[in-house]
Design a protein around this motif. Sequence first.
Motif, PDB file in Angstrom:
ATOM      1  N   CYS B 387       1.101  -0.820   0.118  1.00 52.49           N
ATOM      2  CA  CYS B 387       0.121   0.159  -0.173  1.00 52.49           C
ATOM      3  C   CYS B 387       0.636   1.418   0.124  1.00 52.49           C
ATOM      4  N   GLN B 388       2.147   0.675   0.730  1.00 49.23           N
ATOM      5  CA  GLN B 388       2.653   2.177   0.796  1.00 49.23           C
ATOM      6  C   GLN B 388       3.209   2.878  -0.838  1.00 49.23           C
ATOM      7  N   ALA B 389       3.748   1.989  -1.172  1.00 47.17           N
ATOM      8  CA  ALA B 389       4.063   1.514  -2.818  1.00 47.17           C
ATOM      9  C   ALA B 389       3.656   1.634  -3.535  1.00 47.17           C
ATOM     10  N   VAL B 390       2.263   1.689  -3.295  1.00 51.90           N
ATOM     11  CA  VAL B 390       1.019   2.220  -4.474  1.00 51.90           C
ATOM     12  C   VAL B 390       0.986   3.804  -4.478  1.00 51.90           C
ATOM     13  N   ALA B 391       0.820   4.306  -3.027  1.00 48.33           N
ATOM     14  CA  ALA B 391       0.959   6.063  -2.324  1.00 48.33           C
ATOM     15  C   ALA B 391       1.795   6.890  -2.856  1.00 48.33           C
ATOM     16  N   SER B 392       2.769   5.577  -3.032  1.00 51.82           N
ATOM     17  CA  SER B 392       3.932   7.004  -3.161  1.00 51.82           C
ATOM     18  C   SER B 392       3.816   6.656  -5.091  1.00 51.82           C
ATOM     19  N   MET B 393       3.241   6.155  -5.494  1.00 48.01           N
ATOM     20  CA  MET B 393       3.533   5.624  -6.629  1.00 48.01           C
ATOM     21  C   MET B 393       2.313   6.774  -7.383  1.00 48.01           C
ATOM     22  N   LEU B 394       1.226   6.757  -6.817  1.00 45.17           N
ATOM     23  CA  LEU B 394       0.091   7.736  -7.214  1.00 45.17           C
ATOM     24  C   LEU B 394       0.460   9.429  -7.152  1.00 45.17           C
ATOM     25  N   ALA B 395       1.478   9.244  -6.082  1.00 46.85           N
ATOM     26  CA  ALA B 395       1.982  10.849  -5.753  1.00 46.85           C
ATOM     27  C   ALA B 395       2.031  11.233  -7.052  1.00 46.85           C
ATOM     28  N   ARG B 396       2.495  10.720  -7.881  1.00 43.85           N
ATOM     29  CA  ARG B 396       3.365  10.960  -8.888  1.00 43.85           C
ATOM     30  C   ARG B 396       2.395  11.668 -10.612  1.00 43.85           C
ATOM     31  N   ILE B 397       1.444  11.393 -10.130  1.00 45.78           N
ATOM     32  CA  ILE B 397       0.852  12.012 -10.494  1.00 45.78           C
ATOM     33  C   ILE B 397      -0.515  13.154 -10.291  1.00 45.78           C
ATOM     34  N   GLY B 398       0.051  13.244  -8.541  1.00 44.00           N
ATOM     35  CA  GLY B 398      -0.739  14.105  -7.886  1.00 44.00           C
ATOM     36  C   GLY B 398      -2.682  13.664  -6.731  1.00 44.00           C
ATOM     37  N   ILE B 399      -2.663  12.234  -7.227  1.00 45.14           N
ATOM     38  CA  ILE B 399      -3.062  11.672  -6.175  1.00 45.14           C
ATOM     39  C   ILE B 399      -2.158  11.205  -4.806  1.00 45.14           C
ATOM     40  N   LYS B 400      -3.048  12.018  -4.000  1.00 43.39           N
ATOM     41  CA  LYS B 400      -2.671  11.764  -2.872  1.00 43.39           C
ATOM     42  C   LYS B 400      -3.495  10.926  -1.809  1.00 43.39           C
ATOM     43  N   ILE B 401      -2.551   9.724  -1.349  1.00 41.65           N
ATOM     44  CA  ILE B 401      -2.803   8.295  -0.689  1.00 41.65           C
ATOM     45  C   ILE B 401      -3.062   9.162   0.846  1.00 41.65           C
ATOM     46  N   ASP B 402      -4.119   8.806   1.644  1.00 45.71           N
ATOM     47  CA  ASP B 402      -3.475   8.811   3.199  1.00 45.71           C
ATOM     48  C   ASP B 402      -4.467   7.477   3.304  1.00 45.71           C
ATOM     49  N   LEU B 403      -2.565   7.141   3.547  1.00 45.18           N
ATOM     50  CA  LEU B 403      -3.012   5.462   3.822  1.00 45.18           C
ATOM     51  C   LEU B 403      -3.265   5.277   5.383  1.00 45.18           C
ATOM     52  N   LEU B 404      -4.773   3.791   5.739  1.00 49.34           N
ATOM     53  CA  LEU B 404      -4.792   3.881   6.797  1.00 49.34           C
ATOM     54  C   LEU B 404      -4.830   2.013   7.332  1.00 49.34           C
ATOM     55  N   ALA B 405      -3.656   1.767   7.645  1.00 50.47           N
ATOM     56  CA  ALA B 405      -3.490   0.492   7.250  1.00 50.47           C
ATOM     57  C   ALA B 405      -3.719  -0.242   8.902  1.00 50.47           C
ATOM     58  N   GLN B 406      -3.793  -1.160   9.146  1.00 48.46           N
ATOM     59  CA  GLN B 406      -4.367  -1.505  10.581  1.00 48.46           C
ATOM     60  C   GLN B 406      -4.709  -3.410  10.493  1.00 48.46           C
ATOM     61  N   THR B 407      -5.074  -3.745  12.072  1.00 44.98           N
ATOM     62  CA  THR B 407      -4.724  -4.726  11.993  1.00 44.98           C
ATOM     63  C   THR B 407      -6.975  -5.258  10.792  1.00 44.98           C
ATOM     64  N   LYS B 408      -6.082  -7.050  10.764  1.00 47.99           N
ATOM     65  CA  LYS B 408      -7.072  -7.219  10.120  1.00 47.99           C
ATOM     66  C   LYS B 408      -8.473  -7.628  10.692  1.00 47.99           C
ATOM     67  N   SER B 409      -8.779  -7.581  11.959  1.00 50.89           N
ATOM     68  CA  SER B 409     -10.250  -7.686  12.146  1.00 50.89           C
ATOM     69  C   SER B 409     -10.443  -6.470  12.003  1.00 50.89           C
ATOM     70  N   LYS B 410      -9.666  -5.276  12.674  1.00 49.99           N
ATOM     71  CA  LYS B 410      -9.563  -3.517  12.253  1.00 49.99           C
ATOM     72  C   LYS B 410     -10.334  -3.263  11.092  1.00 49.99           C
ATOM     73  N   TYR B 411      -8.927  -3.500  10.223  1.00 51.57           N
ATOM     74  CA  TYR B 411      -9.655  -3.416   8.490  1.00 51.57           C
ATOM     75  C   TYR B 411     -11.155  -3.710   8.199  1.00 51.57           C
ATOM     76  N   PHE B 412     -11.271  -5.871   8.270  1.00 48.97           N
ATOM     77  CA  PHE B 412     -12.241  -5.846   7.237  1.00 48.97           C
ATOM     78  C   PHE B 412     -13.846  -5.482   8.026  1.00 48.97           C
ATOM     79  N   ALA B 413     -13.746  -4.894   9.591  1.00 50.00           N
ATOM     80  CA  ALA B 413     -14.751  -4.189  10.303  1.00 50.00           C
ATOM     81  C   ALA B 413     -15.108  -3.124   9.558  1.00 50.00           C
ATOM     82  N   LYS B 414     -14.263  -2.089   8.863  1.00 44.07           N
ATOM     83  CA  LYS B 414     -13.967  -0.939   8.204  1.00 44.07           C
ATOM     84  C   LYS B 414     -15.179  -1.358   6.803  1.00 44.07           C
ATOM     85  N   VAL B 415     -14.691  -1.795   5.819  1.00 45.15           N
ATOM     86  CA  VAL B 415     -14.411  -2.139   4.796  1.00 45.15           C
ATOM     87  C   VAL B 415     -15.663  -3.091   4.442  1.00 45.15           C
TER      88      VAL B 415
END
Lengths: 323, 534
Positions: B387-415
């Motif tokens: 995800c960090q790599a994707v974020a830095s690549m997208l920054a090259r065309i101006g898309i700023k990624i606000d990365l929210l990385a968390q443990t899987k049970s919290k992640y799945f409970a969000k998405v």
Amino acid sequence: MLNFIARRVFQSIFVMLAVGFIAFAMFRYVGDPINNMVGQDTTLEQRAELRRQLGLDDPFLVQYFRFIGNAAQGDFGMSYRQRRPVSELIESRMPATLELSFASAVIALFLGIPMGIYTALRRDGVLSRSFMTLSLIGISLPTFLIGILMILFFGVMLRWLPSFGRGDVVDLGWWSTGFLTKSGWQSLIMPAFTLALFQMTLIMRLVRAEMLEVLQTDFIKFARARGLPERMINFRHALKNTLVPVITITGLQLGSIIAFSIITETVFQWPGMGLLFIQSIGSVDIPVMAAYLLLIAFFFVIINLIVDLLYFAVDPRLRVQKS
Amino acid sequence: MKLSKFFKHTAIAATLALSVGLGQSVDAKTLRWAYQGDMMSLDPMSLNETFTLGFQGWFYETLAAYDKDLKLVPQLAEKWENPEPTKWIFHLRKGVKFHDGSPFTADDVIFSWKRSLTQGSDMKGYGAKAADIKKIDDHTVEVTTPTPNPILPRDWTFLYIMSKSWAEKNKTTEATNVKGGESNYANLHENGTGPFMIVDRQPDVKTTLKRFDGYWNKDIATNVTEITFQPISQESTRVAALISGEMDLVMPVPVQDWPRLESEPNVQVLNEPEARAIFIGMDQHRDELLFSNIKGKNPFKDKRVRQAIDLTVDTKVINQKIMRGAAKPLGTLIADKINGYDESFGAPYKTDIEKAKKLLADAGYPDGFTVQLDCPNDRYVNDEKVCQAVASMLARIGIKIDLLAQTKSKYFAKVLLQAGNNTSMYLLGWTPSSIDAANSLTNLVACRDSKTAAGQFNLGGYCNKEIDALIAKIDVETDQAKRNAMIKEAFTMLHNDYGYLPLHQQPMSWGVRKGIKVAQRADDVLDIRNVVMP
């Protein structure tokens, strides 16, 4: 005395109720247990049905009181992850944690106190200095790192000791012990030292500081003036007077040995309650987490009670006041 | 008299012990292996999860199974046919015995199917693939499906067959239930037809298995006679146990430990690409993104924006920098081992930053925008780093990624949909459990429909009516060639519509002692039948 104990036991109920309340208030932020309980092909409806069955839709106060109500009748529910009764799970894991904690407490006390006395009496000795350096490491390095380093050195490089697990255990029916097999003892060494190191250095530094202070006091000077032998002054008079704070700290530390064995157990895959707790957090196994937290709160209350009772034994002034 | 009797018994016991001991020292092959967790249950219907089902496959078996290359092969059924669109006939293998010695018959198949539909079962979806199963004779069953199903044997590769008589004797005729009850006997005991039997089971601590002498298939490659399995959750401890020789096989091994393991003389790393596709999805459903600085409209609804993203993220670089070259970059949502895959839509997009910038400007975002990316940090291989790599690549065309990385049970409970689907952009991985493309289409690509459970993991709400029409046809087409052509068409449309940002097939990562032959099956299942010890 009985009155004192009864009051403490009564207070402990409030402590545990409060711990349970705080725990349930926080469980909402741990994640969603349902996704860990079903596979990817389970439909939304089936997931919702399971959630309803487990009462996870209810407000946390309702969940809390339901848990307390069942717990009061000795029913701690079923583990979401293992689908076994929580009490059975904790029972099967408790011996491992208690044996590890016991071994660590013994190491911490039986090495920590003599080292403390020695460094207080021979402040400038070479051995004292190396003890003090060692204690700095013990205080400042995280348990996790110490465990990993031990595994690397004794498990991987020297291959003297097993790097994980509890070895072979002997089942005594209600208690599984690793004390009766060779591999059990071998497996115990590294985790017990890892867990003991911090407590040991703490006790050593505490004993040293207290001893140094007591050795400056007037009654030690008078004892010297009376010509009492050095050994008697140090051990009979000085040491005994340092023990009250040492007992307090040691008692509290014993509680934290049990509670914080979590990290050591995780590093060494020690199959105790701490590891169970970590695994339960990973899969949001709420019944296990709740029961574990209550149990640890209970341990702390009991240990504090024992500490208070020990004061009576060590400090004659308390007995005088009471009578 | 008594004494001599005692001596006699002792002598016999000693001889027995000696012979057993000798026998073991000559040809006993014990495999010691560790995984990051334990299987959740011995009950084959309690959790539909790859590791649990894969392990259960050592002692339970199904009608049809996968070989080491994920090819469908007969197991408890010798052969099957599909005489009418909604009818399948399975000819069962004769002479198969369960571990308790009872013979395997058609009654066990029907019983297991019914058990999969009981309350605690997590395999209801597989059970529902049949409307009825009739017994023709002791070794033939006829399955009626509610709708034509071209891939029924594939759908059932994890629907394990249990013994009816054993289940009835032990009152475990219903699947293990989280609410408890006496039917939970099968949670801690097994009676399958597989090559190994459970000798001792301590959940989360240690499980011991031994070879089942009455196993029907004498041709399996393995020479392992005993297995001890211990879960080791801590990565460094797991790797240490392999290097120190306490373990023969550990899974998974962290990617960053590969160089260290390669420098060890006695161990090696196996890192074939997995059948799991990793991809990033975008919310194309809401009229305004939940987590973005763009208000009043949703940039991901614009195909040019999605195309710009797909042209910017260089999956080859991610593979080289984060996966040490062991992943397989993808331009689609299914892996190359999945039935229906085709290189024409599976090759990754060609990176073109200039074109991406222009597309973004044309879409009305010359300066890009900000959006939150949800990412688990303990679910997939190096997920947070990806995800960090994707974020830095997208920054090259101006898309700023606000990365929210968390443990899987919290992640799945969000998405996840059941949890409110609170995401604008997310990283997810998917292995179709049937190893067939249709499963991915239904779950990830089909328009969301709460009634039919379609699009249940289509967390971005991608919806294309043309693809949906194709999926409906694929689901009932029993001619495999026509079916594969439609699958190809559907995935090509998705590819050209830039519906997702596909990343790669992540590498599986197993550490094994040198000399042990292990087949790394692409669904990350260790099949004991293919393990050969030196």
